[in-house]
Structure formats: C-alpha cells, structure tokens
Design an enzyme around this catalytic site. Sequence first.
Site, PDB file in Angstrom:
ATOM      1  N   TYR A 141       0.823  -1.217   0.000  1.00  0.00           N
ATOM      2  CA  TYR A 141       0.000   0.000   0.000  1.00  0.00           C
ATOM      3  C   TYR A 141       0.853   1.262   0.000  1.00  0.00           C
ATOM      4  O   TYR A 141       0.466   2.278  -0.554  1.00  0.00           O
ATOM      5  CB  TYR A 141      -0.884   0.045   1.253  1.00  0.00           C
ATOM      6  CG  TYR A 141      -2.173  -0.720   1.139  1.00  0.00           C
ATOM      7  CD1 TYR A 141      -2.178  -2.104   1.029  1.00  0.00           C
ATOM      8  CD2 TYR A 141      -3.397  -0.052   1.161  1.00  0.00           C
ATOM      9  CE1 TYR A 141      -3.365  -2.803   0.946  1.00  0.00           C
ATOM     10  CE2 TYR A 141      -4.592  -0.744   1.074  1.00  0.00           C
ATOM     11  CZ  TYR A 141      -4.573  -2.120   0.971  1.00  0.00           C
ATOM     12  OH  TYR A 141      -5.753  -2.794   0.894  1.00  0.00           O
ATOM     13  N   LYS A 186       2.978 -15.357   3.125  1.00  0.00           N
ATOM     14  CA  LYS A 186       3.221 -16.119   1.886  1.00  0.00           C
ATOM     15  C   LYS A 186       4.721 -16.373   1.821  1.00  0.00           C
ATOM     16  O   LYS A 186       5.430 -15.971   0.890  1.00  0.00           O
ATOM     17  CB  LYS A 186       2.691 -15.302   0.692  1.00  0.00           C
ATOM     18  CG  LYS A 186       2.728 -16.018  -0.643  1.00  0.00           C
ATOM     19  CD  LYS A 186       1.673 -17.094  -0.794  1.00  0.00           C
ATOM     20  CE  LYS A 186       1.864 -17.832  -2.099  1.00  0.00           C
ATOM     21  NZ  LYS A 186       1.044 -19.054  -2.204  1.00  0.00           N
ATOM     22  N   ASP A 218      -2.966 -18.493   1.192  1.00  0.00           N
ATOM     23  CA  ASP A 218      -3.932 -19.206   0.344  1.00  0.00           C
ATOM     24  C   ASP A 218      -4.689 -20.254   1.165  1.00  0.00           C
ATOM     25  O   ASP A 218      -5.921 -20.373   1.076  1.00  0.00           O
ATOM     26  CB  ASP A 218      -3.270 -19.789  -0.918  1.00  0.00           C
ATOM     27  CG  ASP A 218      -1.909 -20.451  -0.651  1.00  0.00           C
ATOM     28  OD1 ASP A 218      -1.459 -20.465   0.514  1.00  0.00           O
ATOM     29  OD2 ASP A 218      -1.306 -20.961  -1.619  1.00  0.00           O
ATOM     30  N   ASP A 242      -6.572  -7.038   4.255  1.00  0.00           N
ATOM     31  CA  ASP A 242      -7.682  -6.397   3.542  1.00  0.00           C
ATOM     32  C   ASP A 242      -8.567  -7.462   2.897  1.00  0.00           C
ATOM     33  O   ASP A 242      -9.787  -7.466   3.048  1.00  0.00           O
ATOM     34  CB  ASP A 242      -7.120  -5.443   2.474  1.00  0.00           C
ATOM     35  CG  ASP A 242      -8.232  -4.772   1.687  1.00  0.00           C
ATOM     36  OD1 ASP A 242      -9.191  -4.284   2.320  1.00  0.00           O
ATOM     37  OD2 ASP A 242      -8.162  -4.756   0.444  1.00  0.00           O
ATOM     38  N   ASP A 246     -12.649  -9.065   4.156  1.00  0.00           N
ATOM     39  CA  ASP A 246     -13.901  -9.112   3.379  1.00  0.00           C
ATOM     40  C   ASP A 246     -14.434 -10.542   3.290  1.00  0.00           C
ATOM     41  O   ASP A 246     -15.640 -10.784   3.375  1.00  0.00           O
ATOM     42  CB  ASP A 246     -13.704  -8.561   1.958  1.00  0.00           C
ATOM     43  CG  ASP A 246     -13.848  -7.038   1.883  1.00  0.00           C
ATOM     44  OD1 ASP A 246     -13.471  -6.362   2.861  1.00  0.00           O
ATOM     45  OD2 ASP A 246     -14.336  -6.533   0.853  1.00  0.00           O
TER      46      ASP A 246
HETATM   47  C1  IPM Z   1     -10.449  -1.071   3.803  1.00  0.00           C
HETATM   48  C2  IPM Z   1     -10.509  -0.506   2.394  1.00  0.00           C
HETATM   49  C3  IPM Z   1      -9.288   0.353   2.126  1.00  0.00           C
HETATM   50  C4  IPM Z   1      -8.078  -0.566   2.204  1.00  0.00           C
HETATM   51  C5  IPM Z   1      -9.296   1.126   0.799  1.00  0.00           C
HETATM   52  C6  IPM Z   1     -10.517   1.925   0.597  1.00  0.00           C
HETATM   53  C7  IPM Z   1      -8.074   2.005   0.689  1.00  0.00           C
HETATM   54  O1  IPM Z   1     -10.673  -1.510   1.449  1.00  0.00           O
HETATM   55  O2  IPM Z   1     -10.374  -0.288   4.759  1.00  0.00           O
HETATM   56  O3  IPM Z   1     -10.519  -2.301   3.945  1.00  0.00           O
HETATM   57  O4  IPM Z   1      -7.753  -1.255   1.221  1.00  0.00           O
HETATM   58  O5  IPM Z   1      -7.431  -0.559   3.250  1.00  0.00           O
HETATM   59 MN    MN Z   2     -11.029  -3.463   2.335  1.00  0.00          MN
END
Ligand code: IPM
Ligand code: MN
Length: 355
Positions: A141, A186, A218, A242, A246
């Site tokens: 990042y 990884k 993975d 990240d 999700d």
């Molecule tokens: C999160 C988001 C952010 C990230 C983006 C919007 C920069 O996806 O907070 O999970 O990737 O950290």
């Molecule tokens: Mn995110």
Amino acid sequence: MRDTFDILLLPGDGIGPEVVGAAREVIDAAADHFGIEVRYEERRIGGTAIREEGEPISEETLEAASASDSVLLGAVGHPDFDNAPVRPEAGLLGLRKHLGAFANLRPVVAIPALIGSSPLKREVVDGVDVLIVRELTGGAYFGEKEEGEERASDLSVYTREEVDRVARVAFEAAKRRKRRVTSVDKANVMATSRLWRRVVSEVAEDYPEVELDHVLVDAAAMYLVQAPRRFDVVLTENLFGDILSDEAAMLPGSMGMLPSASLGKPGSPGIFEPVHGSAPDIAGEGKANPYATILSAAMMFRHSLGRPDVAEAIEQGVSVALEAHFSTPDLGGKKTTEEVTKAVSKWVAAGEGVM
Ligand code: IPM
Ligand code: MN
Ligand code: NAD
C-alpha cells in the site's frame, strides 16, 4: 473516568454519511444515558473532499484528526473517480499514515441472531469469534509506485520494527482471548513474508502463554470458510488482511456487520470505521446497514476513550435490536437504516425494556 470527548466525524462518500449519522445518533443516546459530553467536529474526506476542497484530505483535516480524541469515519470511494489522477481512497490512506495507525483490529463474531444470514452452513459459523489484526501502514500500500502505460509496480516493504510492533498488538490481544495467534503470510514466495515469519516467531518468545502457528495465506483463505473456529487471533500484513477481512465478513453474514479500530502509539487518536466501503450501489436509498459503524463507535469507547461501560451498552443495544429482527436487506431483513438506528438508540438511551 473521563466524561468529555472530542470526536472528528469524517462521513466521506456513498453510504458513509448515512452510517456515520446513525452511529452519531447512538452515541448521543449513550451520552444522555451516561451523562457524558461528546463534542463533534465534522469534515470532508474522499470524493466529497476532492470535489469541494480539491484534495482527498486537507492539511487542516489531518490537523483536526491529530487534535481530536478519536476519528469516526464512514467510507471513501466513488465510481466517478475510478480513472482520476487522485482517488478518494488516498484520503483514507493519508489519514492512517498521518496518525500512525499501524494496527487495524477487525473482530469477526457470529452473532446468534444472525446465524441464518450467513451464506455458510450453521455448523460452520456457530461460535465463530476471530480477531483479525491487520498491519495498516506498510507493505504494498505504501511502497514506491510506478505507473506507466506499459509497466507498473507496487513495492512491498516491511521492516523488523513494523512487524514487531503489530505482532505485539496481536499477542497482547490473544492473552485476553483464547491465547492463540495464527500468523498469515506467503513465506513460500515472498521475502517480506519470510522476514514477517522470523520476527513474529521472535516476538512469540516473549509470550510463552500464547500458542503461535504460521499458515500460508492461500490456505488461510480456505480455512476461514471451512473451519473458522480454528482461529482466535489472525495476524497478517496489510494487503492479505484487507482481502481476508472481506472474506471473513461472510461469517456474520454481511459486510455491514464488521467494525474496526485502527490504533497507533498509546495516546494517539484512533480511527474507527466499518470494514465495508461506500457501497455506491445502495447509497441514498436508506438500505445501508449501520451496525458496523455503530459497533465501530463501541470500539472507540473501549479502545480509545477509556469507557468500556459505554461500549458494552452500545453492543448490547445492537444484540437486542438484532434479536428483535431489526435487520437491513443485506441481512435478509426489511428494516431501513433509520429504523435500525432508532431501535438501537432507544435501547441505549433507556438501558432496557423497550423492545
Ligand atoms: C479497507 C478498504 C481500504 C483498504 C481502501 C478503501 C483504501 O478496502 O479499509 O478495507 O484497502 O485498506
Ligand atoms: Mn477493504
Ligand atoms: P463495498 O464494501 O462498498 O460494497 C461491496 C458490497 O457490499 C456492495 O454490494 C454493497 O452494497 C454491500 N455493502 C457494503 N457495505 C454495506 C452496508 N453497510 N450495508 C449494506 N450493504 C453493504 O465495496 P466495493 O463496492 O468494492 O467498493 C466501493 C467503493 O468503496 C470503492 O471506491 C472502494 O475503494 C471503496 N472502499 C472504501 C472502504 C473504506 O472507506 N474503508 C472500504 C472498502 C471499499
């Protein structure tokens, strides 16, 4: 106990203003009930800041964040800026870096009232309680970037110190939980991961009461949906964290349920925000699930403001509202953002017996 707090609100884009508005209503209800004073300052971040102020986060907003006790943030991002030279997301990354918020805590808990909302089987999800500790200010990042027509690169760098400090946050958290850290990397391919693994193993020596294992990312992605109860604290780098968070959102059933706390050095203001994005597909329709942001406000009272009692009241309000079937469409329900917010606020204000 402290009773006056200065909170910087950064609603941002898309559903951000809807969910931050909801959390503010719940905080106000808690303030009434507990006799505390919460003072707000509201500023722009993301796409709205680019439109109105010419940049995704201004110097003044960064200063306001440093001067606050905590930042409560909605979300950034809008399709209008998908091909723009400066993106809304840069505002959020700049804020994290500015505050030195290197440790991102993302608790993933299967709430009993929501087990049916998960796309996964009940027997897989039942009893899940995972804390993802994501490193937040390093890795790909923030490394040097090159972006040309024919070639692009994102350099991923980690230093010993960056790995060490976030690992300690994970081990400290594990001490208060089931005393197990799973470090996800990884290391079979990446040099940063091999450093990560070495440093995490060294830090583990200071925590003999905590069990450590290492899992490749993975495989971790698979275990997270196959056997999520095998995890207690998951410690991982920025990009993996990240993605895995999700995926983990499907355990409670929706992105709209995951809160987060981003913390830096003790005493520096934290950033509290839902894990989800600006959800442009449902913005302005009153459908946004506000629980993740409301629960982020609870994390703010616990982790930054020294008021675990207020945090608990908010979390109980959320549980009670969910048990009373106050759920938005993403959870399979029919309630609006406002109806959910009112239900939680009413319970928090009264302390009991309103549902
Ligand atoms: C999160 C988001 C952010 C990230 C983006 C919007 C920069 O996806 O907070 O999970 O990737 O950290
Ligand atoms: Mn995110
Ligand atoms: P998203 O999280 O915004 O949405 C993914 C899906 O989940 C969508 O279908 C959305 O409707 C749903 N969803 C998300 N939050 C919800 C909620 N509270 N209630 C109900 N449904 C919800 O991810 P995306 O669509 O990939 O990204 C949209 C924008 O958000 C992008 O610009 C991205 O960069 C940004 N983003 C920002 C953050 C942040 O500010 N922390 C996090 C993730 C994505």
